[in-house]
Write a protein that holds these residues in place. Structure first.
Motif, PDB file in Angstrom:
ATOM      1  N   SER A  10       5.690   6.484   4.408  1.00 32.63           N
ATOM      2  CA  SER A  10       5.746   6.681   2.951  1.00 32.63           C
ATOM      3  C   SER A  10       6.322   8.052   2.619  1.00 32.63           C
ATOM      4  CB  SER A  10       4.342   6.564   2.344  1.00 32.63           C
ATOM      5  OG  SER A  10       3.786   5.317   2.684  1.00 32.63           O
ATOM      6  N   LYS A  11       6.026   9.044   3.476  1.00 32.51           N
ATOM      7  CA  LYS A  11       6.587  10.388   3.239  1.00 32.51           C
ATOM      8  C   LYS A  11       8.107  10.330   3.327  1.00 32.51           C
ATOM      9  CE  LYS A  11       2.703  13.163   4.826  1.00 32.51           C
ATOM     10  NZ  LYS A  11       2.124  13.882   5.961  1.00 32.51           N
ATOM     11  N   ILE A  12       8.603   9.545   4.277  1.00 33.00           N
ATOM     12  CA  ILE A  12      10.068   9.406   4.410  1.00 33.00           C
ATOM     13  C   ILE A  12      10.624   8.756   3.139  1.00 33.00           C
ATOM     14  CG2 ILE A  12      11.953   8.347   5.726  1.00 33.00           C
ATOM     15  CD1 ILE A  12      10.154   8.515   8.219  1.00 33.00           C
ATOM     16  N   ILE A  13       9.918   7.738   2.646  1.00 32.19           N
ATOM     17  CA  ILE A  13      10.398   7.055   1.430  1.00 32.19           C
ATOM     18  C   ILE A  13      10.406   8.032   0.248  1.00 32.19           C
ATOM     19  CG2 ILE A  13       9.904   5.210  -0.252  1.00 32.19           C
ATOM     20  CD1 ILE A  13       8.902   3.509   2.107  1.00 32.19           C
ATOM     21  N   LEU A  14       9.331   8.819   0.108  1.00 33.00           N
ATOM     22  CA  LEU A  14       9.298   9.766  -1.016  1.00 33.00           C
ATOM     23  C   LEU A  14      10.433  10.783  -0.893  1.00 33.00           C
ATOM     24  CD1 LEU A  14       7.845  10.758  -3.563  1.00 33.00           C
ATOM     25  CD2 LEU A  14       6.575  12.341  -2.123  1.00 33.00           C
ATOM     26  N   GLU A  15      10.638  11.290   0.331  1.00 29.78           N
ATOM     27  CA  GLU A  15      11.707  12.281   0.539  1.00 29.78           C
ATOM     28  C   GLU A  15      13.063  11.666   0.197  1.00 29.78           C
ATOM     29  OE1 GLU A  15      10.973  15.405   1.220  1.00 29.78           O
ATOM     30  OE2 GLU A  15      13.118  15.837   1.052  1.00 29.78           O
TER      31      GLU A  15
ATOM     32  N   LEU B 153       0.843  -1.211   0.000  1.00 29.47           N
ATOM     33  CA  LEU B 153       0.000   0.000   0.000  1.00 29.47           C
ATOM     34  C   LEU B 153       0.870   1.249   0.000  1.00 29.47           C
ATOM     35  CD1 LEU B 153      -2.795  -0.783   2.646  1.00 29.47           C
ATOM     36  CD2 LEU B 153      -2.953  -0.904   0.171  1.00 29.47           C
ATOM     37  N   SER B 154       1.917   1.218   0.821  1.00 28.21           N
ATOM     38  CA  SER B 154       2.836   2.364   0.882  1.00 28.21           C
ATOM     39  C   SER B 154       3.449   2.610  -0.492  1.00 28.21           C
ATOM     40  CB  SER B 154       3.924   2.070   1.926  1.00 28.21           C
ATOM     41  OG  SER B 154       5.040   2.892   1.707  1.00 28.21           O
ATOM     42  N   GLY B 155       3.835   1.522  -1.158  1.00 28.34           N
ATOM     43  CA  GLY B 155       4.418   1.651  -2.496  1.00 28.34           C
ATOM     44  C   GLY B 155       3.449   2.331  -3.454  1.00 28.34           C
ATOM     45  N   LEU B 156       2.172   1.909  -3.409  1.00 28.32           N
ATOM     46  CA  LEU B 156       1.182   2.506  -4.315  1.00 28.32           C
ATOM     47  C   LEU B 156       0.946   3.980  -3.984  1.00 28.32           C
ATOM     48  CD1 LEU B 156      -1.406  -0.421  -4.564  1.00 28.32           C
ATOM     49  CD2 LEU B 156       0.216   0.317  -6.319  1.00 28.32           C
ATOM     50  N   LEU B 157       0.982   4.292  -2.675  1.00 32.59           N
ATOM     51  CA  LEU B 157       0.795   5.686  -2.266  1.00 32.59           C
ATOM     52  C   LEU B 157       1.944   6.546  -2.798  1.00 32.59           C
ATOM     53  CD1 LEU B 157      -0.822   7.734  -0.533  1.00 32.59           C
ATOM     54  CD2 LEU B 157       0.602   7.064   1.419  1.00 32.59           C
ATOM     55  N   VAL B 158       3.167   6.055  -2.636  1.00 29.24           N
ATOM     56  CA  VAL B 158       4.335   6.812  -3.110  1.00 29.24           C
ATOM     57  C   VAL B 158       4.262   6.980  -4.636  1.00 29.24           C
ATOM     58  CG1 VAL B 158       6.854   6.755  -3.353  1.00 29.24           C
ATOM     59  CG2 VAL B 158       5.807   6.155  -1.153  1.00 29.24           C
TER      60      VAL B 158
ATOM     61  N   ILE C 271       4.069  10.409  -6.811  1.00 31.49           N
ATOM     62  CA  ILE C 271       5.029  10.705  -7.886  1.00 31.49           C
ATOM     63  C   ILE C 271       4.289  11.113  -9.150  1.00 31.49           C
ATOM     64  CG2 ILE C 271       6.732   9.602  -9.433  1.00 31.49           C
ATOM     65  CD1 ILE C 271       7.776   8.105  -6.947  1.00 31.49           C
ATOM     66  N   LYS C 272       3.193  10.386  -9.415  1.00 31.53           N
ATOM     67  CA  LYS C 272       2.395  10.693 -10.606  1.00 31.53           C
ATOM     68  C   LYS C 272       1.680  12.045 -10.434  1.00 31.53           C
ATOM     69  CE  LYS C 272      -1.348   8.723 -13.291  1.00 31.53           C
ATOM     70  NZ  LYS C 272      -2.607   8.090 -12.965  1.00 31.53           N
ATOM     71  N   LYS C 273       1.058  12.196  -9.252  1.00 28.04           N
ATOM     72  CA  LYS C 273       0.264  13.407  -8.989  1.00 28.04           C
ATOM     73  C   LYS C 273       1.124  14.673  -9.079  1.00 28.04           C
ATOM     74  CE  LYS C 273      -2.600  14.817  -5.037  1.00 28.04           C
ATOM     75  NZ  LYS C 273      -3.052  14.277  -3.759  1.00 28.04           N
ATOM     76  N   TYR C 274       2.320  14.616  -8.525  1.00 26.80           N
ATOM     77  CA  TYR C 274       3.189  15.808  -8.507  1.00 26.80           C
ATOM     78  C   TYR C 274       4.160  15.837  -9.677  1.00 26.80           C
ATOM     79  CZ  TYR C 274       1.033  16.092  -3.961  1.00 26.80           C
ATOM     80  OH  TYR C 274       0.101  16.151  -2.971  1.00 26.80           O
ATOM     81  N   ASN C 275       3.938  14.879 -10.597  1.00 25.80           N
ATOM     82  CA  ASN C 275       4.729  14.835 -11.827  1.00 25.80           C
ATOM     83  C   ASN C 275       6.236  14.835 -11.544  1.00 25.80           C
ATOM     84  OD1 ASN C 275       4.915  14.599 -14.523  1.00 25.80           O
ATOM     85  ND2 ASN C 275       4.773  16.807 -14.952  1.00 25.80           N
TER      86      ASN C 275
END
Ligand code: GLV
Ligand code: MN
Ligand code: MN
Length: 405
Positions: A393-398, A98-103, A107-111
Motif C-alpha cells: 500500500s505504501k508503494i501505491i500511495l507513493e 483493505l489496501s485501498g481503504l488503508l491508502v 490520504i485523508k489523514k495527511y490531507n
C-alpha cells in the motif's frame, strides 16, 4: 507513517469481514452475487461510513468508496474484489480492498489532494456463474447483457434472474474519467514465497479460456452390459482429463497451464454405466500461440477419442479472453515508487486472473503482488501477512503522489 497503528487498522477491518461466509472447515464461501458476497459489500459500506467515507453502488452492484462528497473530474481507482471460491481463503481479493481503504485513510489523514476511489468489484471468481470478473466486465463494457441469461449458478438460477431480484441492471456501461487502476493482490503462487520477496510488480496477466465438454454416452446396466457394448461417458472423460494434463505439460515451457476443474457425472450411482459427463476445462497462459496449440490439440484429440468410442459430445466455449500486458508506464512508476521507499521487488507475470484484466480495457492498469504462505490459495489454508499489505500500500500511495504532481 505509524505501521503499528496501520496493522491494527487493517486487523480491525479484517476481523469485521472474518465471520462472513465462515465454513466449519476454517475457510470461507462467499460466492459472487450470493448472500455472503452481499454481506461483504454491506460490511464494506458500514466500515467505510464509520471511517467517514462515502460509498456508491453502481448498476452492477460494484461498491466504490471515496472521500466525502469530492466530485472528481478524473480519479484513480484502487481495489479488488470481496467474493471467494467455495471453501476458499480470506485473503484473495480482500487484501486489495483493505489496501485501498488503508491508502484512502492515509490520504485523508495527511490531507493529500489525490483523487482516489476504492472499488470492490462483484463476482471476480468464476466459481459462482462459470464466468470470471463479471462486475468489472459490466463496468468496462466487455460483457454483453445477453450473456447474463445464459450464466447459471449451481441452483440453475440465471444471473439475469439474480439481477432482477437485486434490482441491478444487466446493461454494461463504461466507467468514465478514470486515470488508472492499481490492484494489490496476493500472488496465489509460490514465486515470491520461494524467493523470500515481499513485493511483485506484475507485468502481464494470463487470461483464462474456459470450455464445457458434455459427453453423451449411454446409461446402461453395469451388470448386464458386456464391456465391448458400452458407451461409458466417464471412461471417455478419463481420457480427456489425461489429455488436458498432457497438453498442458507439453506447453508448460511457455508458462501455459491446463486444468479440468469440474466433473459432473450422471447418474453417479454404483450399478449404472455412466451415461453423461460434463467437464469444465480451464486453459491459461501468457503466450497466445501456446494457448491455441493446447486448444487445437484438445479439440482434435477429443474428437478422436469420441469417434473411437462411438460417443457423441458437445464442446462449448464458456469464456475466452486474451493475455493482458499491463501498462509499461504504470509498471515503471510503481518500480520508481518501490525504489524510493527502499522496498525490494521482482517483476513477474500473473498466472491467476484479476479484475485488472478488465480495467486494462479502459485505462492504464497495474498490479502489486504480495506473497501468500507457501503460495497456497483458493484453499482454506490461504494466509497472507497484513504487514505485506502495508508495504504494498505504501508503494501505491507513493505512486499516486508521483502521478498527482
Ligand atoms: C481467479 O482467482 C482465477 O481463477 O484466476
Ligand atoms: Mn480467486
Ligand atoms: Mn482474486
Amino acid at each position: 507513517m505509524d505501521s503499528l497503528s496501520d496493522v491494527s487498522f487493517l486487523n480491525s477491518l479484517f476481523e469485521r469481514f472474518y465471520p462472513i461466509g465462515s465454513c466449519e472447515n476454517g475457510g470461507v464461501t462467499r460466492l459472487g452475487y450470493g448472500p455472503e458476497e452481499n454481506k461483504m459489500h454491506n460490511m464494506l459500506k458500514d466500515i467505510s461510513k464509520g471511517l467517514g467515507f462515502k460509498v456508491e453502488t453502481d448498476s452492477a452492484g460494484n461498491s466504490f468508496v471515496g472521500i466525502g462528497d469530492a466530485k472528481y473530474e478524473k480519479y484513480h481507482i484502487i481495489g479488488s474484489h470481496l467474493d471467494s471460491v467455495p471453501s476458499g481463503g480470506r485473503y484473495d481479493g480482500v487484501c486489495g480492498v483493505l489496501s485501498g481503504l488503508l491508502v484512502l485513510n492515509w490520504i485523508k489523514k495527511y490531507n493529500l489532494k489525490i483523487p482516489v476511489k476504492v472499488v470492490a468489484f462483484r463476482c471476480e471468481e468464476s466459481s459462482a456463474f462459470g464466468r470470471a470478473t463479471i462486475g468489472s466486465s459490466l463496468s468496462t463494457g466487455s460483457i454483453k447483457d445477453s450473456e447474463l441469461a445464459k450464466l447459471k449458478n449451481v441452483n440453475g438460477e440465471s444471473l439475469l434472474d439474480v439481477f432482477e431480484k437485486y434490482g441491478y441492471s444487466p446493461e454494461p456501461y463504461i466507467m468514465q474519467n478514470v486515470i488508472d487502476y492499481i490492484e494489490l493482490h496476493i500472488e496465489q503462487g509460490r514465486v515470491l514465497w520461494e524467493k523470500g520477496m515481499d513485493i511483485g510488480i506484475v507485468t502481464s496477466i494470463a487470461a483464462p479460456r474456459r470450455y464445457r465438454l458434455n459427453i453423451l454416452g449411454r446409461q446402461d446396466h453395469s451388470g448386464a452390459t458386456p464391456m465391448y457394448m458400452r458407451k461409458d461417458a466417464l471412461c471417455a472423460a478419463a481420457e480427456v482429463i489425461s489429455l488436458v494434463e498432457e497438453l498442458g505439460k507439453k506447453e508448460s515451457v511457455h508458462s501455459t497451464v491446463a486444468t479440468v476443474g469440474i466433473i459432473k457425472e450422471k447418474p453417479n450411482v454404483m450399478n449404472v454405466v455412466p451415461g453423461f459427463v460434463e467437464l469444465g476445462i480451464d486453459i491459461r497462459g501468457i503466450d497466445k500461440d501456446s494457448i491455441n496449440r493446447v486448444l487445437d490439440g484438445l479439440k482434435k484429440d477429443t474428437d478422436n477419442i469420441m469417434k473411437r468410442r462411438g460417443i457423441d459430445y458437445e464442446f462449448q466455449k464458456i469464456s475466452s479472453s486474451d493475455p493482458v500486458t499491463l501498462d509499461r508506464s504504470v509498471i515503471e512508476s510503481l518500480k520508481r515508487a518501490a525504489k524510493k521507499l527502499n522496498i525490494d521487488f521482482v517483476e513477474m507475470p500473473s498466472g491467476a486472473g484479476h479484475d485488472a484484466m478488465e480495467m486494462a480495457n479502459i485505462t492504464k492498469a497495474g498490479m502489486i503482488f504480495i506473497p501468500c504462505k507457501e503460495g497456497i490459495s483458493h484453499n482454506i489454508h490461504e494466509k497472507a501477512d497484513l504487514d505485506k499489505v502495508i508495504e504494498g500500500s505504501k508503494i501505491i500511495l507513493e505512486y499516486l503522489k508521483e502521478e498527482s504532481l
